[in-house]
Write a protein that holds these residues in place. Sequence first.
Motif, PDB file in Angstrom:
ATOM      1  N   GLN A  38      45.851  13.380  78.962  1.00  0.00           N
ATOM      2  CA  GLN A  38      46.691  13.794  79.024  1.00  0.00           C
ATOM      3  C   GLN A  38      47.425  12.556  78.318  1.00  0.00           C
ATOM      4  N   ARG A  40      52.046  11.548  77.818  1.00  0.00           N
ATOM      5  CA  ARG A  40      53.751  12.207  77.798  1.00  0.00           C
ATOM      6  C   ARG A  40      54.272  11.184  76.561  1.00  0.00           C
ATOM      7  N   GLU A  47      60.976  15.758  78.145  1.00  0.00           N
ATOM      8  CA  GLU A  47      59.417  15.238  77.025  1.00  0.00           C
ATOM      9  C   GLU A  47      58.496  17.210  76.914  1.00  0.00           C
ATOM     10  N   ARG A  49      53.697  17.253  76.494  1.00  0.00           N
ATOM     11  CA  ARG A  49      52.951  16.741  76.851  1.00  0.00           C
ATOM     12  C   ARG A  49      51.336  17.383  75.884  1.00  0.00           C
ATOM     13  N   SER A 133      52.938  21.713  75.441  1.00  0.00           N
ATOM     14  CA  SER A 133      54.031  21.620  76.122  1.00  0.00           C
ATOM     15  C   SER A 133      55.130  21.048  75.527  1.00  0.00           C
ATOM     16  N   VAL A 152      49.283  10.268  81.361  1.00  0.00           N
ATOM     17  CA  VAL A 152      49.600  10.180  81.976  1.00  0.00           C
ATOM     18  C   VAL A 152      48.809  10.063  82.823  1.00  0.00           C
TER      19      VAL A 152
END
Length: 153
Positions: A38, A40, A47, A49, A133, A152
């Motif tokens: 993951q 960011r 933000e 993802r 996201s 992340v």
Amino acid sequence: MLLKLLRMSARLFLRAVFLVLLTSLPVQDAAAGPGDVQVRLLFAGQEARVVLKDTPAARGLCALLPLELTFEDYNATEKIAVLPKRLSIGESPTICDPEPGTLAYFIPWGNLAIFYRDFRLSRNLVPLGRVVSGLEALGSMQGDFLLRMERVQ
């Protein structure tokens, strides 16, 4: 005639059972593979993802993190930024049919592309991962903008 009818019925029954079993299997998120990472994306106080796939090119991008890149809009379809170093693609796929959310690497220019609109099947485009996201916020950014990419933990 009766035997033929029974065979057809048996085939239809087996197809129905197969479809029921297929549709009842749990759907595994494409972003949930064991080797996936993951990331960011931080930009303009927002933000997003991304989940990177477990491919040589995606691992190469991950090795460059954290990164600060200037993104710009390209063709009202994608946000692009030139990487400080070309990625080694190894055995990664070099053809991609990007849809909204696709993160890819364009080999000829050495740039990242985040697609916020659908695009056509393209050669020399290496799929790296998927925005899970924050895509709408990314797609709505106007002009050039600074984006920080970090893993992340």
